[in-house]
Design an enzyme around this catalytic site. Structure first.
Site, PDB file in Angstrom:
ATOM      1  CG  LEU A  30      54.110  17.043 -30.544  1.00 18.53           C
ATOM      2  CD1 LEU A  30      52.697  17.593 -30.381  1.00 18.53           C
ATOM      3  CD2 LEU A  30      54.592  16.399 -29.258  1.00 18.53           C
ATOM      4  CG  ASP A  31      56.860  10.222 -34.551  1.00 15.80           C
ATOM      5  OD1 ASP A  31      56.651  10.256 -35.783  1.00 15.80           O
ATOM      6  OD2 ASP A  31      56.908   9.163 -33.908  1.00 15.80           O
ATOM      7  CG  LEU A  32      50.394  10.141 -35.611  1.00 16.71           C
ATOM      8  CD1 LEU A  32      49.593  10.894 -34.553  1.00 16.71           C
ATOM      9  CD2 LEU A  32      49.723  10.259 -36.986  1.00 16.71           C
ATOM     10  CG  ASP A  33      52.433   6.037 -36.819  1.00 14.76           C
ATOM     11  OD1 ASP A  33      51.248   6.083 -36.441  1.00 14.76           O
ATOM     12  OD2 ASP A  33      52.768   6.085 -38.017  1.00 14.76           O
TER      13      ASP A  33
END
Length: 220
Positions: free
Chosen positions: A8-11
């Site tokens: 999962l990417d964050l930003d």
């Protein structure tokens, strides 16, 4: 036995961090005495390593280090205050965990910032790990961050990436992983399609369905 893994990417994927990041970037340009990028250009900074974005938007290569230092002095103060988790994301993570999937955050943001952000918003308790770039972002790519996450979960299969920018797609492709794109992030029009995103979802509930469809079906 293997366990499916979601990277999962964050930003722009889990959190709406643009207000804090863009304000810090604008402040950096003013500190350096350089023209401040347009609002659209400022939004493009959210996601990729800033060591790539600064020279791409007018910062001379010999001043990139200065820009990074100026940016971090401002950013650290607001990285949690000027940030929020997107509505519905905690429910997505809870549902995916309940389905037996392993979840890890894989972000180009330096890990020393990613971890306290995930802690502050209760995300750490909902995932199985948080992986980010080293402090010197110039030595790391999204593919490198993903490699570290995979090394920590060598038995995980099948795999899928979730992100909002093209560098998420490219980084996952290095490892033969497909990416589900989210439309609520910071990609420009068509940015995700061109590099070959597997599909793009418009809501968190659609994300849950897409991940389960691709990973649970692959283990059947």
């Amino acid at each position: 036995m293997t366990t499916p893994l979601v990277l999962l990417d964050l930003d722009g994927t889990l959190t709406d961090s643009a207000p804090g990041i863009t304000a810090s970037i604008a402040s950096t340009y003013r500190t350096l005495g350089l023209p401040v990028p347009t609002p659209e250009e400022l939004r493009s900074f959210v996601g990729p390593p800033i060591t790539q974005s600064f020279p791409a938007h007018g910062v001379p290569q010999d001043r990139v280090g200065e820009a990074v230092r100026a940016y971090r002095e401002v950013f650290v103060d607001g990285m949690i205050r000027d940030n929020r988790v997107y509505d519905g994301i905690p429910e997505v993570l809870t549902q995916l965990k309940a389905a037996g999937l392993r979840l890890v955050v894989a972000t180009s943001k330096p890990e020393i910032y990613a971890r306290p952000i995930c802690d502050a918003f209760g995300l750490t308790a909902l995932v199985d790990g948080v992986f980010g770039a080293p402090v010197d972002e110039s030595t790391s790519t999204k593919a490198d961050v993903i490699a570290a996450a995979l090394a920590a979960h060598p038995d995980a299969r099948p795999l899928v990436m979730v992100g909002d920018r093209e560098h998420d797609v490219h980084g996952a492709q290095v490892h033969g992983i497909e990416t589900i794109g989210v439309s609520w992030g910071y990609a420009a029009a068509g940015e995700l399609v061109e590099p070959g995103v597997a599909e793009v979802v418009d809501t968190p509930s659609e994300l849950t369905s897409a991940v389960l469809r691709r990973l649970v079906a692959a283990t059947a």
